[in-house]
Design a protein around this motif. Sequence first.
Motif, short mmCIF file in Angstrom:
data_model
loop_
_atom_site.label_atom_id
_atom_site.label_comp_id
_atom_site.label_asym_id
_atom_site.label_seq_id
_atom_site.Cartn_x
_atom_site.Cartn_y
_atom_site.Cartn_z
N ASP A 28 -0.23 -4.52 -12.90
CA ASP A 28 -0.09 -3.46 -13.02
C ASP A 28 1.48 -2.63 -12.59
O ASP A 28 0.88 -2.26 -11.20
N ILE A 29 1.71 -1.60 -13.17
CA ILE A 29 3.04 -0.83 -12.30
C ILE A 29 2.28 -0.03 -12.95
O ILE A 29 2.54 0.53 -13.87
N ALA A 30 2.39 1.05 -11.66
CA ALA A 30 1.79 2.37 -11.81
C ALA A 30 3.07 3.67 -12.38
O ALA A 30 4.49 3.11 -12.39
N PRO A 31 2.83 4.42 -12.91
CA PRO A 31 4.54 5.53 -13.89
C PRO A 31 4.80 5.81 -12.12
O PRO A 31 4.93 6.37 -11.25
N GLY A 32 6.54 5.54 -12.81
CA GLY A 32 7.29 6.04 -11.32
C GLY A 32 8.16 4.91 -10.53
O GLY A 32 9.13 4.49 -9.89
N GLU A 33 7.14 3.55 -11.00
CA GLU A 33 7.62 2.76 -9.50
C GLU A 33 8.33 1.49 -9.88
O GLU A 33 8.96 1.72 -11.18
N ASN A 213 16.55 -2.66 -1.09
CA ASN A 213 16.54 -1.84 -1.25
C ASN A 213 16.34 -0.49 -2.23
O ASN A 213 16.31 0.56 -1.91
N LEU A 214 16.14 -1.77 -3.61
CA LEU A 214 16.00 -0.61 -4.35
C LEU A 214 13.84 -0.65 -4.72
O LEU A 214 13.57 0.86 -4.75
N ALA A 215 12.87 -1.21 -4.58
CA ALA A 215 11.67 -1.88 -4.94
C ALA A 215 11.20 -1.60 -4.32
O ALA A 215 11.07 -1.52 -2.99
N ASP A 216 9.73 -0.49 -4.51
CA ASP A 216 8.67 0.02 -4.49
C ASP A 216 7.83 -1.33 -3.77
O ASP A 216 7.10 -1.28 -3.18
N LEU A 227 2.28 -15.19 -7.12
CA LEU A 227 2.77 -16.05 -5.26
C LEU A 227 1.97 -15.19 -4.33
O LEU A 227 1.24 -15.11 -4.40
N ALA A 228 2.83 -13.32 -5.37
CA ALA A 228 1.93 -12.12 -3.87
C ALA A 228 2.67 -11.15 -4.85
O ALA A 228 3.35 -11.03 -5.31
N THR A 229 1.96 -10.43 -4.35
CA THR A 229 2.76 -8.98 -4.65
C THR A 229 2.95 -7.61 -3.39
O THR A 229 1.54 -7.56 -2.88
N GLY A 230 3.59 -6.83 -3.27
CA GLY A 230 3.61 -6.39 -2.07
C GLY A 230 4.30 -4.93 -2.09
O GLY A 230 5.73 -5.56 -2.63
N THR A 231 4.75 -4.16 -1.16
CA THR A 231 6.16 -4.03 -0.53
C THR A 231 6.75 -5.16 0.32
O THR A 231 6.66 -6.01 0.35
N PRO A 232 7.99 -4.22 0.32
CA PRO A 232 9.11 -4.76 0.77
C PRO A 232 9.13 -6.05 2.55
O PRO A 232 8.70 -7.08 2.22
N GLN A 233 8.29 -4.83 2.86
CA GLN A 233 7.64 -5.08 3.97
C GLN A 233 6.68 -6.59 4.36
O GLN A 233 6.56 -6.83 4.99
N ILE A 235 6.32 -7.95 1.47
CA ILE A 235 7.42 -9.62 1.19
C ILE A 235 7.53 -10.00 1.95
O ILE A 235 7.10 -11.47 2.15
N ARG A 236 8.25 -9.58 3.03
CA ARG A 236 9.21 -10.01 4.15
C ARG A 236 7.91 -10.93 5.31
O ARG A 236 8.69 -11.61 5.91
N GLY A 237 7.03 -10.26 5.25
CA GLY A 237 6.43 -10.92 6.27
C GLY A 237 5.33 -12.44 5.82
O GLY A 237 4.65 -12.58 6.75
N ASN A 238 5.05 -12.42 4.50
CA ASN A 238 4.15 -12.81 4.01
C ASN A 238 4.94 -14.41 4.09
O ASN A 238 5.71 -14.98 3.46
N ALA A 239 3.93 -15.26 4.67
CA ALA A 239 4.60 -17.00 5.45
C ALA A 239 4.27 -17.62 3.69
O ALA A 239 5.23 -18.30 4.09
N GLU A 240 3.39 -17.58 2.92
CA GLU A 240 3.43 -18.58 1.85
C GLU A 240 4.88 -18.58 1.33
O GLU A 240 5.33 -18.67 0.83
N VAL A 241 4.71 -16.95 0.84
CA VAL A 241 6.27 -16.20 0.51
C VAL A 241 7.56 -16.87 0.76
O VAL A 241 8.83 -17.90 0.52
N ARG A 242 7.76 -17.26 2.40
CA ARG A 242 9.25 -17.47 3.30
C ARG A 242 8.85 -19.13 2.73
O ARG A 242 10.29 -19.44 2.98
N GLU A 243 7.82 -19.95 3.33
CA GLU A 243 7.89 -21.26 2.60
C GLU A 243 8.44 -21.10 1.11
O GLU A 243 9.49 -22.37 0.92
N ALA A 244 7.45 -21.07 0.53
CA ALA A 244 7.59 -20.74 -1.21
C ALA A 244 8.86 -21.23 -1.64
O ALA A 244 9.50 -21.66 -1.96
N TYR A 245 9.45 -19.27 -0.96
CA TYR A 245 10.60 -18.43 -1.93
C TYR A 245 12.22 -17.88 -1.66
O TYR A 245 12.94 -18.91 -1.22
N LEU A 246 11.43 -18.02 0.16
CA LEU A 246 12.67 -17.12 0.32
C LEU A 246 13.39 -18.18 1.55
O LEU A 246 14.69 -18.48 2.15
#
Length: 256
Positions: A28-33, A213-216, A227-233, A235-246
Motif C-alpha cells: 500500500d502506498i499512501a497519497p503523497g508518499e 535521498n528521495l524515498a520516504d 523481501l522488506a519494506t521500510g524507511t531508508p534507515q 532498510i539500511r539496517g536490515n541484515a537480510e536486505v544487506r545479505e540478499a541485495y545490498l
Amino acid sequence: MTSPPALSIRDLSKSFGPARIINGVSLDIAPGERHAIIGPNGAGKSTLFNLISGLYFPTQGSVLLNGQKISGLPPHQINRMGLSRSFQVSNIFTNMTVRENVRCGVLNTMGLGYSFWSNIGANKAAHAKTFEILERCGLSDKANVPASLLPYADQRSLEIAITIAGNPDVILLDEPTAGMSQSETARAVELIAKATEGKTLLIVEHDMGVIFNLADRISVLVYGEILATGTPQEIRGNAEVREAYLGDEALPEELA
Ligand SMILES: Nc1ncnc2c1ncn2[C@@H]1O[C@H](COP(=O)(O)OP(=O)(O)OP(=O)(O)O)[C@@H](O)[C@H]1O
C-alpha cells in the motif's frame, strides 16, 4: 473517513509460461508518499511496473488506484484515471520540439488531441500548462529545440515532463537517472523532487544515493517477492536486505 491508499497492490502475481516472475506482491502506498522499489537485475521491477500501468494482465491479484480497481484495464484508461509512467526506453517523439512533446501530453489528457478546431480557451490553458511544466523540469530555455538534439540528461528530463504533463496523482518512474553522470544525477534528483511535489511517486532506481535521498519508504524486490519494506534507515539496517541485495556495497551514509 480516511482516504484509501493512492496505490494498493494486492497479492499480485505474474507468470510467463511456467516462470513466476512476480509472486504474491502486496503493497500500500499512501497519497503523497515517495516509494522506491529496489532489487537486483531480473528481480521483476519492470514487470511490476508493467502490471501496475496495464501493459501486462496479472495472473493473480489486483491493483487499486485511489480505491478503484485498475488491473485488467488498458493503459490509456489507467492513465486517464490518474496514473502515469515513464519508460527506461524513451517515449519521446524525436521529430518534435521539446515544447511540442510536452504540449502533446497536455492536450492528450485534456481530451483535445492535435485538432485545428480545438477551442481557443482550452488551447490557451494547454499553452500555459505546457510552459509551467517546461519551467518545473528546467526545460524552458530549450522549448524550441528539436527533441532529437537534446543532450541525454535533458532527454530524461523531457521524459519526466511528458510523464507529468497530464497532471497525474500517481507517477511511476523507471530508472530515471540511468546512464547519467554524478552531477547530472544530482540535478535529476532535484528535478524529480520538484516535478513530483505533492504527488505519489513510485520509482525504480539502481542508484542508492538517489533512493536514499528521495524515498520516504523503500521496498526490496528479490525473485519477484518483497523481501522488506521500510524507511531508508530501516532498510539500511536490515541484515537480510544487506545479505540478499545490498551486500558489502558502501551505502550513501558511509560514503562521506
Ligand atoms: N514478456 C516476458 N516474457 C518472458 N519473460 C519475461 C518477460 N518480461 C520479463 N521477463 C523475465 O522476467 C524477469 C524479470 O524481468 P524484469 O525486466 O521485470 O526485471 P527487472 O528487475 O526490471 O530487471 P532490471 O533491473 O535488469 O531492469 C527476467 O528474468 C525476464 O527475463
